[in-house]
Enzyme design. Structure first.
Site, mmCIF file in Angstrom:
data_model
loop_
_atom_site.group_PDB
_atom_site.id
_atom_site.type_symbol
_atom_site.label_atom_id
_atom_site.label_comp_id
_atom_site.label_asym_id
_atom_site.label_seq_id
_atom_site.Cartn_x
_atom_site.Cartn_y
_atom_site.Cartn_z
ATOM 1 N N HIS A 70 0.847 -1.186 0.000
ATOM 2 C CA HIS A 70 0.000 0.000 0.000
ATOM 3 C C HIS A 70 0.884 1.238 0.000
ATOM 4 O O HIS A 70 1.821 1.336 0.774
ATOM 5 C CB HIS A 70 -0.898 0.012 1.247
ATOM 6 C CG HIS A 70 -1.924 1.106 1.216
ATOM 7 N ND1 HIS A 70 -3.192 0.919 0.689
ATOM 8 C CD2 HIS A 70 -1.878 2.394 1.620
ATOM 9 C CE1 HIS A 70 -3.866 2.049 0.785
ATOM 10 N NE2 HIS A 70 -3.096 2.963 1.335
ATOM 11 N N ASP A 109 -14.379 2.724 6.793
ATOM 12 C CA ASP A 109 -13.350 3.566 6.173
ATOM 13 C C ASP A 109 -13.894 4.262 4.931
ATOM 14 O O ASP A 109 -13.612 5.433 4.700
ATOM 15 C CB ASP A 109 -12.098 2.751 5.816
ATOM 16 C CG ASP A 109 -11.080 3.634 5.103
ATOM 17 O OD1 ASP A 109 -10.691 4.660 5.703
ATOM 18 O OD2 ASP A 109 -10.735 3.357 3.942
ATOM 19 N N SER A 111 -7.134 4.283 8.649
ATOM 20 C CA SER A 111 -7.773 4.114 7.337
ATOM 21 C C SER A 111 -7.007 3.076 6.512
ATOM 22 O O SER A 111 -7.591 2.133 5.973
ATOM 23 C CB SER A 111 -7.788 5.477 6.636
ATOM 24 O OG SER A 111 -8.005 5.348 5.267
HETATM 25 N N1 URA Z 1 -4.666 6.537 2.055
HETATM 26 C C1 URA Z 1 -5.695 5.933 2.711
HETATM 27 O O1 URA Z 1 -6.098 4.831 2.383
HETATM 28 N N2 URA Z 1 -6.286 6.607 3.724
HETATM 29 C C2 URA Z 1 -5.875 7.815 4.133
HETATM 30 O O2 URA Z 1 -6.441 8.337 5.076
HETATM 31 C C3 URA Z 1 -4.812 8.431 3.449
HETATM 32 C C4 URA Z 1 -4.203 7.763 2.413
#
Ligand code: URA
Length: 434
Positions: free
Chosen positions: A82, A161, A183
């Site tokens: 990620h 989220d 998140s």
């Molecule tokens: N990426 C995410 O998935 N959430 C965030 O709050 C910021 C970047």
């Protein structure tokens, strides 16, 4: 319990209990707590912070707001990556196939771009037919059969989220370490990977503008992953200037294809090999990063990463002729290369400005759900630290109308800063957090 009391408690800088956090997240997910109360709560969190225990409880409450995938019986180990978001960041397109070609299953759920920060799904959707809405059953079946999946986040994973992110985006509450950590990690935990590589971007084109903040976020996310029983490593990488040359969807896809075929800009290639190497370490394929880099490089040299990418595109119904012949991908009507007005050393290329200019051209969305133009974008032809002579090509604009092209040219000139003295190149990485 009442939502208002939990808001007041955080407003008054007090620590929230796990029960209070669960109550708020469950109530908000079910629609019993309205957006205006959730907005006040996230603003109180942004202003007053959360300690690590509260952030972990928030993450787990958000992960539990929907289904949590269990991939343990599907593949021996599933790895995921990620990025916290950046400009020109097409790393997933190259790294996923390389790592999968090394025998590790990579199941990734990505997002669309929002604001100046691009999104992996938008890049892949420049391929006609490519499906990014796989069902949970399709995700699992494809991971089992070919060891690579790249799709959108399903609605039943971490729905809290989904709701909170949309709310934060319009209430000025994105830039908060506990909110970003929860998140990102709630989605990663819900998506089921046992090992997670976090690419934490730092700099002008990232949510985290300085190294100390980025390191804190990275450490927090790694600790949360460990508490949830997952392996994790975070890489701190530079996002002051765009990654690679291309910014814009089809342009970035083309750059990723070129990289998989052994070409592509050197910084992007090096970044991808480093991320792939860390994923190989996490997945237990190699003992250390050096061996991981060698293996990843071999996958590029032997064309096995490219072959995996093709296999994935075919499996997800994409028209493979478009990646075999990238000249078929969406093309802008006007392509103009702009030359340097003077000679000097490049001291800065403001990544956020470049990202926002690409959005202005139509490569991104002002609001969630807006249509985008896959063909437009920018190619930045030099890196910070390079010497550029007057009259040498500086950047290329791909636009669909003359007015935007002219406005974009002026904006991009402002994104560059120059020095009359030699200036150092920017590092690609600032370290690893384990
Ligand atoms: N990426 C995410 O998935 N959430 C965030 O709050 C910021 C970047």
């Amino acid at each position: 319990m009442r939502a208002v009391d939990i808001i007041i408690k955080k407003r008054d800088r007090q620590e929230l209990s796990r029960e209070e956090i669960d109550f708020f997240i469950e109530g908000y997910t079910r629609g019993e707590i309205p957006d205006y109360q959730a907005a006040a709560w996230v603003m109180a969190i942004l202003l007053n912070g959360m300690n690590n225990r509260e952030t972990t409880d928030l993450t787990l409450a958000m992960a539990r707001s929907g289904e949590i995938l269990d991939l343990s019986g599907v593949v021996p180990i599933a790895v995921d990556k990620h990025s916290t978001g950046g400009v020109g960041d097409k790393t997933t397109l190259v790294v996923e196939p390389i790592v999968s070609a090394c025998g590790l299953a990579v199941g990734k759920m990505s997002g669309h771009g929002l604001g100046f920060s691009g999104g992996t799904l938008d890049k892949m959707e420049s391929i006609p037919g490519f499906r990014t809405n796989l069902s949970k059953a399709e995700f699992i079946e494809q991971l089992r059969s070919i060891g690579i999946v790249l799709t959108g986040q399903s609605a039943d994973l971490a729905p809290a989220d989904g709701k909170l992110y949309a709310l934060r985006d319009v209430t000025g509450t994105v830039q908060s370490t506990p909110l970003i950590a929860s998140s990102v990690m709630s989605k990663k935990i819900a998506a089921g990977a046992q090992a997670i590589l976090l690419d934490v971007k730092v700099g002008l084109g990232a949510f985290m503008q300085n190294l100390a903040e980025a390191r804190t976020l990275a450490k927090l996310m790694v600790d949360i992953a460990h508490l949830a029983g997952r392996k994790a490593i975070a890489l701190l990488s530079d996002m002051n200037q765009p990654l690679g040359q291309a910014v814009g969807n089809a342009l970035e896809l083309k750059e990723a294809i070129a990289t998989l075929q052994g070409q592509g800009p050197q910084d992007f290639r090096q970044h991808s090999l480093h991320v792939a190497a860390l994923m190989l370490v996490l997945g237990g394929v190699v003992e250390d990063e050096e061996k991981g880099q060698e293996l990843a490089q071999k996958m590029l040299d032997d064309g096995l990463g490219w072959k995996k990418f093709r296999t994935m595109v075919i499996a997800q119904s994409g028209d493979v002729s478009y990646i075999d012949h990238p000249e078929k991908l969406p093309k802008a009507a006007l392509v103009e290369t702009v030359v340097s007005p003077s000679s000097g050393w490049l001291a800065g290329i403001h990544a956020r400005e470049v990202g926002e200019t690409a959005v202005f051209l139509g490569a991104g969305r002002a609001n969630k759900g807006d249509p985008i133009d896959y063909s437009v974008g920018i190619e930045i032809l030099h890196k910070v630290g390079e010497r550029v002579e007057k009259g040498q090509p500086l950047f290329t604009i791909h636009a669909n109308d003359r007015l935007s092209l002219d406005a974009c040219r002026d904006r991009l000139f402002q994104a560059f800063t120059w020095s009359t003295q030699p200036t150092p190149a920017l590092p690609l990485f600032y370290g690893v957090v384990k």
